[in-house]
Design a protein around this motif. Sequence first.
Motif, PDB file in Angstrom:
ATOM      1  N   VAL A  28       0.831  -1.206   0.000  1.00  0.00           N
ATOM      2  CA  VAL A  28       0.000   0.000   0.000  1.00  0.00           C
ATOM      3  C   VAL A  28       0.865   1.254   0.000  1.00  0.00           C
ATOM      4  O   VAL A  28       0.544   2.240  -0.678  1.00  0.00           O
ATOM      5  CB  VAL A  28      -0.968  -0.020   1.201  1.00  0.00           C
ATOM      6  N   THR A  29       1.982   1.249   0.740  1.00  0.00           N
ATOM      7  CA  THR A  29       2.897   2.378   0.668  1.00  0.00           C
ATOM      8  C   THR A  29       3.434   2.549  -0.746  1.00  0.00           C
ATOM      9  O   THR A  29       3.600   3.673  -1.233  1.00  0.00           O
ATOM     10  CB  THR A  29       4.067   2.199   1.655  1.00  0.00           C
ATOM     11  N   GLY A  30       3.690   1.415  -1.426  1.00  0.00           N
ATOM     12  CA  GLY A  30       4.135   1.491  -2.812  1.00  0.00           C
ATOM     13  C   GLY A  30       3.097   2.134  -3.712  1.00  0.00           C
ATOM     14  O   GLY A  30       3.428   2.956  -4.578  1.00  0.00           O
ATOM     15  N   LEU A  31       1.822   1.770  -3.514  1.00  0.00           N
ATOM     16  CA  LEU A  31       0.752   2.393  -4.297  1.00  0.00           C
ATOM     17  C   LEU A  31       0.661   3.888  -4.013  1.00  0.00           C
ATOM     18  O   LEU A  31       0.476   4.699  -4.930  1.00  0.00           O
ATOM     19  CB  LEU A  31      -0.587   1.719  -3.984  1.00  0.00           C
ATOM     20  N   GLU A  32       0.793   4.260  -2.746  1.00  0.00           N
ATOM     21  CA  GLU A  32       0.750   5.679  -2.395  1.00  0.00           C
ATOM     22  C   GLU A  32       1.953   6.414  -2.979  1.00  0.00           C
ATOM     23  O   GLU A  32       1.830   7.545  -3.466  1.00  0.00           O
ATOM     24  CB  GLU A  32       0.700   5.836  -0.880  1.00  0.00           C
ATOM     25  N   TRP A  99      -7.113   6.714   2.502  1.00  0.00           N
ATOM     26  CA  TRP A  99      -8.247   7.526   2.058  1.00  0.00           C
ATOM     27  C   TRP A  99      -7.787   8.878   1.517  1.00  0.00           C
ATOM     28  O   TRP A  99      -8.248   9.340   0.457  1.00  0.00           O
ATOM     29  CB  TRP A  99      -9.215   7.755   3.218  1.00  0.00           C
ATOM     30  N   MET A 100      -6.903   9.536   2.248  1.00  0.00           N
ATOM     31  CA  MET A 100      -6.448  10.865   1.836  1.00  0.00           C
ATOM     32  C   MET A 100      -5.713  10.818   0.500  1.00  0.00           C
ATOM     33  O   MET A 100      -5.915  11.677  -0.370  1.00  0.00           O
ATOM     34  CB  MET A 100      -5.564  11.471   2.925  1.00  0.00           C
ATOM     35  N   MET A 101      -4.869   9.804   0.309  1.00  0.00           N
ATOM     36  CA  MET A 101      -4.122   9.703  -0.942  1.00  0.00           C
ATOM     37  C   MET A 101      -5.052   9.465  -2.123  1.00  0.00           C
ATOM     38  O   MET A 101      -4.871  10.030  -3.214  1.00  0.00           O
ATOM     39  CB  MET A 101      -3.093   8.581  -0.839  1.00  0.00           C
ATOM     40  N   ALA A 102      -6.076   8.640  -1.942  1.00  0.00           N
ATOM     41  CA  ALA A 102      -7.027   8.374  -3.031  1.00  0.00           C
ATOM     42  C   ALA A 102      -7.770   9.640  -3.444  1.00  0.00           C
ATOM     43  O   ALA A 102      -7.954   9.905  -4.641  1.00  0.00           O
ATOM     44  CB  ALA A 102      -8.013   7.290  -2.594  1.00  0.00           C
ATOM     45  N   LEU A 103      -8.199  10.432  -2.481  1.00  0.00           N
ATOM     46  CA  LEU A 103      -8.915  11.670  -2.781  1.00  0.00           C
ATOM     47  C   LEU A 103      -8.036  12.646  -3.557  1.00  0.00           C
ATOM     48  O   LEU A 103      -8.464  13.242  -4.564  1.00  0.00           O
ATOM     49  CB  LEU A 103      -9.400  12.312  -1.475  1.00  0.00           C
ATOM     50  N   ALA A 104      -6.785  12.808  -3.128  1.00  0.00           N
ATOM     51  CA  ALA A 104      -5.879  13.749  -3.800  1.00  0.00           C
ATOM     52  C   ALA A 104      -5.545  13.294  -5.213  1.00  0.00           C
ATOM     53  O   ALA A 104      -5.497  14.103  -6.150  1.00  0.00           O
ATOM     54  CB  ALA A 104      -4.609  13.894  -2.981  1.00  0.00           C
ATOM     55  N   PHE A 199      -2.474   8.397 -13.243  1.00  0.00           N
ATOM     56  CA  PHE A 199      -3.180   8.859 -12.042  1.00  0.00           C
ATOM     57  C   PHE A 199      -4.501   8.108 -11.864  1.00  0.00           C
ATOM     58  O   PHE A 199      -4.900   7.806 -10.736  1.00  0.00           O
ATOM     59  CB  PHE A 199      -3.434  10.357 -12.127  1.00  0.00           C
ATOM     60  N   LEU A 200      -5.181   7.802 -12.967  1.00  0.00           N
ATOM     61  CA  LEU A 200      -6.406   7.014 -12.866  1.00  0.00           C
ATOM     62  C   LEU A 200      -6.103   5.603 -12.374  1.00  0.00           C
ATOM     63  O   LEU A 200      -6.855   5.036 -11.561  1.00  0.00           O
ATOM     64  CB  LEU A 200      -7.105   6.969 -14.234  1.00  0.00           C
ATOM     65  N   ILE A 201      -5.003   5.036 -12.836  1.00  0.00           N
ATOM     66  CA  ILE A 201      -4.586   3.719 -12.344  1.00  0.00           C
ATOM     67  C   ILE A 201      -4.250   3.793 -10.857  1.00  0.00           C
ATOM     68  O   ILE A 201      -4.547   2.873 -10.084  1.00  0.00           O
ATOM     69  CB  ILE A 201      -3.376   3.210 -13.155  1.00  0.00           C
ATOM     70  N   GLY A 202      -3.670   4.920 -10.447  1.00  0.00           N
ATOM     71  CA  GLY A 202      -3.306   5.084  -9.048  1.00  0.00           C
ATOM     72  C   GLY A 202      -4.480   5.133  -8.098  1.00  0.00           C
ATOM     73  O   GLY A 202      -4.300   4.985  -6.878  1.00  0.00           O
ATOM     74  N   LEU A 203      -5.686   5.314  -8.612  1.00  0.00           N
ATOM     75  CA  LEU A 203      -6.868   5.331  -7.753  1.00  0.00           C
ATOM     76  C   LEU A 203      -7.163   3.962  -7.143  1.00  0.00           C
ATOM     77  O   LEU A 203      -8.022   3.835  -6.270  1.00  0.00           O
ATOM     78  CB  LEU A 203      -8.087   5.815  -8.535  1.00  0.00           C
ATOM     79  N   ALA A 206      -7.504   3.200  -3.097  1.00  0.00           N
ATOM     80  CA  ALA A 206      -8.651   3.206  -2.182  1.00  0.00           C
ATOM     81  C   ALA A 206      -9.142   1.798  -1.865  1.00  0.00           C
ATOM     82  O   ALA A 206      -9.107   1.382  -0.697  1.00  0.00           O
ATOM     83  CB  ALA A 206      -9.771   4.066  -2.761  1.00  0.00           C
ATOM     84  N   PRO A 207      -9.593   1.008  -2.852  1.00  0.00           N
ATOM     85  CA  PRO A 207     -10.077  -0.335  -2.497  1.00  0.00           C
ATOM     86  C   PRO A 207      -8.983  -1.276  -2.004  1.00  0.00           C
ATOM     87  O   PRO A 207      -9.192  -2.019  -1.047  1.00  0.00           O
ATOM     88  CB  PRO A 207     -10.710  -0.839  -3.807  1.00  0.00           C
ATOM     89  N   VAL A 208      -7.823  -1.242  -2.663  1.00  0.00           N
ATOM     90  CA  VAL A 208      -6.743  -2.152  -2.272  1.00  0.00           C
ATOM     91  C   VAL A 208      -6.224  -1.809  -0.883  1.00  0.00           C
ATOM     92  O   VAL A 208      -6.076  -2.684  -0.016  1.00  0.00           O
ATOM     93  CB  VAL A 208      -5.599  -2.111  -3.307  1.00  0.00           C
TER      94      VAL A 208
END
Length: 433
Positions: A28-32, A99-104, A199-203, A206-208
Motif C-alpha cells: 500500500v505504501t508502494g501504491l501511495e 483515504w487521503m491519498m485516493a482523494l488527492a 493517475f487514474l490507475i493510481g486510484l 482506495a479499495p486495495v
Amino acid sequence: MGTTPLATVANTRNRRELLKAIIAASLVTGLEMFDFTVFGFFAAMIGDQFFPATDPMTSLLLAVGTFGVGFFMRPLGAMLIGTYADRVGRRAAMTRTSWMMALATAAIALCPSFATIGVAAPLILVAARSLQGFALGGDIGVAATFVMEAGPVSRRGYLVSWQLTSQGAAALLGASLGLLLSSTLSPAALASWGWRIPFLIGLLIAPVGLYIRRRLREDPAPSATADARHAGAPLAELYRHHSATIVLAMLMMMGQTIPVYAIVYFMPSYVTRVMHMPALTGFMASALSALLLVVIPPLSGRLVDRLPRRKPLALLSSGCTALLVYPVFLLIAGANSALPILCGVALISVLVATGAGVIALLVLEALPARVRASGMATAHALHVALFGGTAQFIVTGLIKWTGNPISAAWYVAPACFMSFCALALFKEQSVRT
C-alpha cells in the motif's frame, strides 16, 4: 499422533501474520508512492497543461515547483499522523492515509487544464499535491515502524527492505507506464490527456489499501502504544531527547533522496528538455533504475541481517555514491545514445538501493518504540521536504541559469558527501539480541 504440534501451528500463524504485515505496509505504501511520484515522471506534460508559458523550461520549472509543494506538506503529515500512530495505533493511522491519498490522486487525474478553467486549474493541482504530501508524509514512517516491529530482530533488515522495494516498484510502474504511453501515443495525445492515465490507475489505492489494512491484526507492539498514551506528547519527547538523532537521520537519508530525485525521477524531463533526446530514452533510464530499486534492497537486507554490524555497509554505499556522482553526470551529459545514460543511472541506483534500507533501519533502532513512528516519519518527511522536494527545482534552475548540464552535479555531489559525514557520526545501537 496425527495432530499438528502446537509449536508448528503457532509458527505457521506467525509467518502468515508477518506476510500480511509486509504486504499491508509495503504494497500500500508502494501504491501511495506511485500516486505521489508519477507526477515527477510527467512533469513536462503537466507543466504544459497547467502552467503554459512561451519558454518550455519556465513551464517545467513551475511544474517541478508544484511537485515540490507536496514535499513541504509531508513534515506536517508526519508530525500529526506519526503522533496519532504512536498514541492510538499504527494500523489506524495507515488506514486514514489511504483515504487521503485516493482523494488527492482523483483530484489530479480529473482536474481540467488551464485552457479550460483558467487559474483554478493550477490552484486545484497545488491543493491536491498538498494533500498527497500530507498523507504520504505520515504513512512511510508509520508503515516502516509497523513492519519492523512485526518480526524478530534477526530479520529486521529484510523486513524493512520491503519498504524500499515497494517504493522502487512504484517508480518502476510509473516509468513503465511512461515508456508504454510515450511509445504508443502521439506526443500531442500524451501531452493532452495521456499523462492522466497513470493517475487514474493510481486510484486503486482506495479499495486495495483499505481492504488489506483493515484485515491486519492489532499493532505488533501494543505496549509501545500504551506507553505513548500515558507518556507526554511524542513530539515533545523527540525534541527534548532525540533531536540530534533526528537531525543526523535527515542528513543521512539526504544522500539517497537527492540522487534519486535529481537523477532518476528527473531523467525523463532532463533527457527531453536539456539533452533534446526522445522521451523514450528518459523513461528507459527511469525504468531500469526502478527495477534495481526493487531487486537490490531485499538482497541488501538479507546481507545486513547476517553482518555483526549494520553501519559499515551503509558507509560503503554512501561513500561510493559521493565519489561517483560527478563522473556519472559527466557520462550522462556527454552521451549521444541511450547506453551511457542507462549505465550512469544504473550505477547510482545500485549504490542507493544498497544503503537506503540499512540507513532506515539504523534510525528505527535508535528510537524508542513509544516515539518510533513519529520520529521516523518526522525525520523522513523533513529531509524529503528540504532535499527531495527541492532537488528537481534546484537542478533545473542551475541548468537554466548556467546553461551547463553538468551544473546539476554541483548540488548533488556535495550533498552526498555531507550525508556520508553524518552517517559517520551516527551512533549505531546494539540490538542484535
